[in-house]
Every structure is written in C-alpha cells, then in structure tokens.
Design a protein around this motif. Structure first.
Motif, PDB file in Angstrom:
ATOM      1  N   LYS A   1       0.856  -1.191   0.000  1.00  0.00           N
ATOM      2  CA  LYS A   1       0.000   0.000   0.000  1.00  0.00           C
ATOM      3  C   LYS A   1       0.887   1.234   0.000  1.00  0.00           C
ATOM      4  O   LYS A   1       1.883   1.291   0.718  1.00  0.00           O
ATOM      5  CB  LYS A   1      -0.902   0.028   1.242  1.00  0.00           C
TER       6      LYS A   1
ATOM      7  N   GLU B   1      -4.185   1.432  -3.492  1.00  0.00           N
ATOM      8  CA  GLU B   1      -5.134   1.496  -2.380  1.00  0.00           C
ATOM      9  C   GLU B   1      -5.314   0.152  -1.688  1.00  0.00           C
ATOM     10  O   GLU B   1      -5.523   0.092  -0.480  1.00  0.00           O
ATOM     11  CB  GLU B   1      -6.491   2.002  -2.891  1.00  0.00           C
ATOM     12  N   THR B   2      -5.265  -0.919  -2.448  1.00  0.00           N
ATOM     13  CA  THR B   2      -5.394  -2.259  -1.869  1.00  0.00           C
ATOM     14  C   THR B   2      -4.812  -3.263  -2.842  1.00  0.00           C
ATOM     15  O   THR B   2      -4.448  -2.906  -3.974  1.00  0.00           O
ATOM     16  CB  THR B   2      -6.862  -2.598  -1.547  1.00  0.00           C
TER      17      THR B   2
ATOM     18  N   GLN C   1      -8.864   8.002   0.072  1.00  0.00           N
ATOM     19  CA  GLN C   1      -7.603   7.869  -0.655  1.00  0.00           C
ATOM     20  C   GLN C   1      -7.642   8.603  -2.008  1.00  0.00           C
ATOM     21  O   GLN C   1      -7.486   9.811  -2.052  1.00  0.00           O
ATOM     22  CB  GLN C   1      -7.276   6.379  -0.821  1.00  0.00           C
ATOM     23  N   ASP C   2      -7.823   7.923  -3.089  1.00  0.00           N
ATOM     24  CA  ASP C   2      -7.866   8.492  -4.447  1.00  0.00           C
ATOM     25  C   ASP C   2      -6.727   9.477  -4.711  1.00  0.00           C
ATOM     26  O   ASP C   2      -6.937  10.627  -5.112  1.00  0.00           O
ATOM     27  CB  ASP C   2      -9.221   9.154  -4.714  1.00  0.00           C
ATOM     28  N   TYR C   3      -5.522   9.043  -4.495  1.00  0.00           N
ATOM     29  CA  TYR C   3      -4.327   9.876  -4.699  1.00  0.00           C
ATOM     30  C   TYR C   3      -4.226  10.350  -6.149  1.00  0.00           C
ATOM     31  O   TYR C   3      -3.952  11.523  -6.413  1.00  0.00           O
ATOM     32  CB  TYR C   3      -3.097   9.061  -4.311  1.00  0.00           C
TER      33      TYR C   3
ATOM     34  N   THR D   1      -7.410   3.506  -8.689  1.00  0.00           N
ATOM     35  CA  THR D   1      -7.800   4.246  -7.493  1.00  0.00           C
ATOM     36  C   THR D   1      -9.294   4.557  -7.550  1.00  0.00           C
ATOM     37  O   THR D   1      -9.962   4.256  -8.530  1.00  0.00           O
ATOM     38  CB  THR D   1      -6.994   5.552  -7.343  1.00  0.00           C
TER      39      THR D   1
ATOM     40  N   THR E   1      -2.241   0.367 -11.756  1.00  0.00           N
ATOM     41  CA  THR E   1      -2.916   0.909 -10.573  1.00  0.00           C
ATOM     42  C   THR E   1      -4.366   1.254 -10.871  1.00  0.00           C
ATOM     43  O   THR E   1      -4.712   1.634 -11.991  1.00  0.00           O
ATOM     44  CB  THR E   1      -2.211   2.175 -10.046  1.00  0.00           C
TER      45      THR E   1
ATOM     46  N   LYS F   1     -13.309   2.385  -3.788  1.00  0.00           N
ATOM     47  CA  LYS F   1     -14.475   2.172  -2.930  1.00  0.00           C
ATOM     48  C   LYS F   1     -15.782   2.517  -3.641  1.00  0.00           C
ATOM     49  O   LYS F   1     -16.868   2.228  -3.132  1.00  0.00           O
ATOM     50  CB  LYS F   1     -14.337   2.969  -1.639  1.00  0.00           C
TER      51      LYS F   1
ATOM     52  N   GLN G   1       0.816   5.635  -1.850  1.00  0.00           N
ATOM     53  CA  GLN G   1      -0.048   6.687  -2.382  1.00  0.00           C
ATOM     54  C   GLN G   1      -0.697   6.299  -3.706  1.00  0.00           C
ATOM     55  O   GLN G   1      -1.722   6.877  -4.087  1.00  0.00           O
ATOM     56  CB  GLN G   1       0.742   7.999  -2.538  1.00  0.00           C
TER      57      GLN G   1
ATOM     58  N   GLU H   1     -11.021   4.821   4.726  1.00  0.00           N
ATOM     59  CA  GLU H   1      -9.976   5.788   4.374  1.00  0.00           C
ATOM     60  C   GLU H   1     -10.379   6.589   3.131  1.00  0.00           C
ATOM     61  O   GLU H   1     -11.025   6.072   2.224  1.00  0.00           O
ATOM     62  CB  GLU H   1      -8.642   5.077   4.116  1.00  0.00           C
TER      63      GLU H   1
ATOM     64  N   LEU I   1     -10.717  -0.295   2.950  1.00  0.00           N
ATOM     65  CA  LEU I   1     -10.849   0.468   1.719  1.00  0.00           C
ATOM     66  C   LEU I   1     -11.899   1.570   1.849  1.00  0.00           C
ATOM     67  O   LEU I   1     -11.713   2.689   1.362  1.00  0.00           O
ATOM     68  CB  LEU I   1     -11.239  -0.478   0.577  1.00  0.00           C
TER      69      LEU I   1
END
Length: 617
Positions: A224, A229-230, A560-562, A468, A466, A471, A226, A558, A555
């Motif tokens: 994990k 995410e998972t 996230q979505d960097y 992102t 990747t 969720k 930036q 948090e 998931l």
C-alpha cells in the motif's frame, strides 16, 4: 514439477456459475484505442531516499505518472494510440498465491487479443523457476475456460518468489531475448515488485526491448502506498477468515468455556488482523504495530490478555476470541532481537543444531525460557527476504501457554477466583488463500490485467498497474500506471550486534497506520468488543444479491484516491497559469505571489527529512 498446469479443471455447479461471470471494465479501458495522459515526473514519498534511489535506478527513476482516459475526455496533450502491432507478452506468478491471480491473466489475455488477435500471451509454468528455464504455456480461450474467477495459482503454478541474484537476472534476460518478448508481467507483492523494478532498470540499461510491468497481488494487504489502495486477494482473504472467526465466536458463546487464540496469515504487518477484527468483532486483537510502538514485551502482552480474562470472569464470562497476526513475533522487541541473532548465525554458516550454543548470554537465557516447540520454530532458516518463517512460528500457542501459566499462578495466589482457563488454538491462512475470489477481487484483478496491456501499448517500462477510487462502483474507477521506483524507500537496518547498518532501495511492506481512520475505528469499538460479545458473522462470499458489492473497512473508511487528487492539483495549477499571465493586474499578481509563497513555505517544511522522521517500528 507438476505437468498438469493449464489442464482444464472439473468445476462444481457453483464454480461453473462463477466462471460464467464477466467482470465489468471502467470506461477508460473500453474500446480498441488507448488514450494516455502523462503527468509530471515522480519522486518518492520519503525525500531523504530520493538521491539513493536515483543513483540506483538512473534509467527508471523520475518517470511520469500515466492516466488512462475515457473516450469522452478532453485532454489536448493526451497520447492517442490507435495502431496495435502484434505483441508477445510473458506472465509469471512471482509471489504466494492470492485469490484473483488468475483473473489478472484473463484480463491481460483479453486485452491483447481485443487490440490484435495475432498477439501471443505466454504463461511461465512453475513460477520463476519455469521463467528461468523458459517453460511456457500459451494462454488460449480453452486454457482459461475453467480458471476464470477461480482461486489458486494452479493455471501456471509458482515456486521461489524472487528474481534477484545476478544469475537469476541474467537468466530472465536470456528468456526474454529467446522468446522475443515485448512485455513481461510480474504478479506478486512487495518483494516481487521490488525485483520487477530492478529487472526493469537492468533491461533499460542493457537495452533489452522487453518492458517490465508489476501487478499488486498479495493477500497480506501490505503493498500500500499513495498509488496503490489495496491488493488483489486481500478482500477475499479477510472475508473468508472473518467468516471462520465468526463461526468460532459462535462456538465460544455456545460452550462458554474456551478462549480461542487465532493466528492470521499476513506477514509482519497486521492489516488482515485489523480488517478481520472489524468484520467479525472478536473480543481482542493484538496488532504488531501497537506492540512495536509501545515496545511491549511478551510478558506485557501476556498480562494484557490475563487482565482481560479476569475482567470478563468478573462478569461470569469464561470464553473469548483473540486474534493474533502472524508477524507479531517480529514486533516483540526481545523476540525480534533473538531472531536477528539467530539469522546472523545462520548467515555465518553456523549449523542449526549449534546455534543455541553461540547465542549471547541474554539471548541464550531467553531462548532457554521459551517452550521447546517455539525454540525449534525460531531456528528455521529465514525466508528469501531474510524475514522469519512466520507461518511456521506458533505464536498463538506460546501466548496461550503463558496466559494459562499466569492464570494458574493468580489462582494459587488467590487474586483470580474464576473458573479454570482453557485455550484452543488455530492458525487461519491456507484455508483462505486458496478460496474462490470475491466479486471485488474478480473485478479488480481483471481490470489490472487490462491495464497491463495499456502500459505495454504506451511503451512504458518499470511501471505498476494501478486503480484508485476503488471504494466506488467500477464505472468510477481511475486507471493508471505509476513507476515502481516512486513506491520505493530506503530503510537502514542492522543484522546482528555490531553489524554496519545497510540500506537498499525497495518497495517495503506498509504497516498499519496508527493515525489512520481504520485503526481509530477499531480503537473506538475495542472496549465494547472486549466485554459485550458483539460477535458479527459476515457470512460466506456472495456474488449476487446482498453483500456482493460490499468493500472492506480498510478500503471504505480511508479517503484515498491519490491519482484523482494529483489530477485535480494539475487542474488548479493550469487555472493559475491561465489567470496569472503577463498583462494581468498588479492586484492579481500580488495575490498570486502571496498565496504561492505561503503554500511553498508549508510544503517545504512538510517535505524536509526531519518532518518525516519517525521512530522505526
């Protein structure tokens, strides 16, 4: 080596129904045109590591992010790829099996065939050993037919999970040249993707035309950062384990006379244990990160559990369920130091039967205190990444034995007047990692397979696929690629007393964030979990109906979505450039300068090494 890899499976009715499910693709991966937008060049999250990484990876460090775009996206400088010449791609399982791995292969196969039917996908039979020996299986529709949405890695198999030594890297390059591979996709966790980064750098330096792509597949959930995410498999493993834990919780509540100590697979980080605790509500969960931060000894942990047993007994509760991550043994300071000495002696060539006589006085005293079964397990040779063989060290039995001894002592002293303490121990790991994958893992892994083709079509080397915004529903997922070197850090460590600290760039396992929202949620619920028996059973994996689209707490909680935020920042910067042009008013210019000065001052402080320095876990 098994000669039956790729042979069609005999599927049950449930497996057949699973095999018929076809995952959805996000809009950016649909059609036969690849649209890619390149962002700014990347760095690393730890600024103090950047110089070391740039010297070790001069050809692949500071590569840009890549965002794959939907057809309706209006991005003027996007690269549009419409020509897709035939491509030869190899794929290898290079880590421990994790539910969903087969769908990465399926997604990659479909993507290369959609863009050019003449493209070829070769699977390496027997993991990295088969890769070095050039043992291949051409992936076809018939070969894949009974492996779609199925668990395990038995389509191709796996062996050692490393491509690290000079001999191994040279064998890898020889294979890629011999088979004329345009791309090599490596499916695995932190160790495998660190090796993939080194392989990509070596290929670039040697002008080998094969492009290397990594895929984040590991049940441990510790790859994990930036950009990621998972991991593929984490959702499934946590759901399957949580149902097993819940079944045990129900049994404990029914019999009212046993304490169950359950050790969970997941390597050193405690992500699996944390997620399973939130899904099943056991009475206690001991996180390795908490133990390391507080420097708790094995006796401190024993006392914590005994105090909890005594508190529950005062409410006439003589049962309970306690979760233990398999990496706990490496988080307990004195046990970790003992392991360091043992591994150092292994490296010096001391035979296993003679190690105990070569230990330092304090280590020898601790070693002799431990039960014989733990001593034998601590002496096992370390893994390929120099960590202990955590799955073989029965920490749950050690704790159960120490707790029983302490409770008997308290009984004799008269400080505990409840019923006799009884423990039952379990290790949950292999039962879950071979499971049919969850719907989420089926979708996620299939999408990652498609992204691998997009990365190769864009001629990128040393990248990880990747996704992102995970969720949210699949049609809102953001697909891209991040350089493997941008995920690296340099951790300095010592092996044994008196050794010189060394540091090597690598993608390191991410620990549970003790400042994160998921951990905070557990801390809020922990007191009621301990005393109130709020056991929860999430039930079996669902592909349809209620619960099929549920996501893990890890998931969902948090924010996230960097990659989305990086794009949003770029939009703001572009807007500033469009407003603050030569000829704008003095007031606009002054406001921009003032704001930018404030922002850069804050960011300069946040990116200093001292800001990031934290005590090591």
């Amino acid at each position: 080596m098994n000669s039956d890899f790729g042979v069609p499976r005999e599927l049950s009715e449930l497996q057949q129904k699973r095999a018929e499910y076809h995952p959805e693709l996000p809009p950016c991966l649909q059609g036969t045109t690849v649209r890619v937008e390149f962002g700014d060049s990347t760095t690393t999250a730890d600024p103090s590591s950047a110089h070391v990484i740039s010297r070790a990876f001069p050809h692949t460090f500071e590569q840009p992010l890549a965002h794959f775009l939907r057809a309706t996206a209006k991005v003027p400088d996007a690269q549009i790829i419409t020509e897709h010449p035939p491509m030869r791609v190899g794929v290898v399982f290079c880590g421990r099996q994790s539910p969903g791995g087969h769908n990465v292969v399926w997604g990659l196969y479909n993507a290369i065939k959609i863009h050019n039917p003449d493209s070829v996908l070769l699977g390496f039979v027997g993991g990295t050993e088969g890769f070095f020996a050039q043992k291949t299986l051409e992936i076809t529709d018939d070969v894949l037919s009974t492996y779609k949405n199925q668990g395990g890695y038995d389509l191709l198999g796996r062996t050692k999970d490393q491509i690290r030594t000079t001999e191994q890297v040279n064998a890898a390059m020889t294979t890629c040249h011999a088979l004329k591979l345009d791309g090599l996709v490596i499916i695995g966790g932190v160790t495998s993707n660190s090796d993939a980064a080194q392989l990509a750098e070596t290929f670039a330096e040697s002008k080998c035309p094969t492009k290397v792509v990594g895929v984040p597949v590991t049940l441990n959930g510790d790859l994990k950062n930036q950009f990621v995410e998972t991991n593929v498999g984490f959702d499934t493993v946590c759901r399957v384990n949580s149902q097993l834990i819940s079944n045990v919780c129900t049994d404990a509540l029914s019999a009212e006379k046993y304490y169950y100590f359950i050790r969970l697979m997941g390597r050193k980080a405690s992500h699996v244990a944390l997620e399973c605790a939130l899904q099943s509500h056991p009475n206690m969960v001991i996180l390795g990160e908490e133990v390391a931060l507080s420097k708790l000894t094995i006796f401190d942990i024993t006392k914590q559990i005994c105090d909890a047993v005594q508190a529950r007994a005062e409410k006439a509760k003589y049962h309970g369920v306690i979760l233990i991550p398999e990496g706990l043994v490496e988080s307990i300071p004195e046990l970790y130091a003992l392991l360091q000495e043992i591994h150092s002696l292994h490296n010096q060539g001391v035979s296993t039967e003679n190690i105990s006589s070569h230990l330092s006085p304090w280590a020898s005293a601790l070693f002799e205190f431990l039960p014989p079964f733990i001593r034998k397990q601590l002496l096992l040779l370390p893994e390929s990444d120099d960590s202990a063989q955590l799955s073989q060290i029965e920490t749950e039995k050690l704790l159960a034995q120490l707790v029983e001894t302490e409770m008997n002592k308290r009984t004799k002293e008269g400080t505990y007047k409840g019923k006799k303490f009884n423990a039952v121990c379990h290790f949950f790991g292999y039962q879950a990692r071979g499971s049919l994958p969850s719907k989420f893992d089926c979708d996620y892994s299939y999408v990652l397979g498609h992204i691998c083709y997009h990365i190769l079509a864009a001629d990128l080397n040393g990248y990880m696929a990747t996704v992102t915004n995970l969720k949210h529903p699949v049609n809102k997922w953001r697909c891209g690629a991040a350089p493997l070197t941008a995920m690296m850090t340099v951790k300095r460590y010592s092996r044994g007393p008196g050794s010189i600290p060394i540091g090597k760039p690598a993608i390191h396992p991410a620990s549970v964030d003790l400042k994160g929202k998921v951990y905070e949620l557990l801390r809020q619920k922990a007191p009621s979990f301990l005393m109130d028996d709020l056991y929860r059973n999430p039930g079996p994996l669902q592909f349809d109906g209620s619960g099929a689209d549920a996501k893990t707490y890890t998931l969902s909680v948090e924010d996230q979505d960097y990659m989305g935020r990086i794009k949003k920042l770029q939009e703001y910067l572009d807007k500033v450039r469009s407003i603050v042009k030569p000829g704008c008013s003095q007031d606009v210019l002054k406001a921009a300068l003032s704001s930018m000065a404030s922002v850069t001052d804050v960011l300069s402080v946040m990116t200093t090494p001292s800001f990031h320095s934290q005590p090591p876990l």
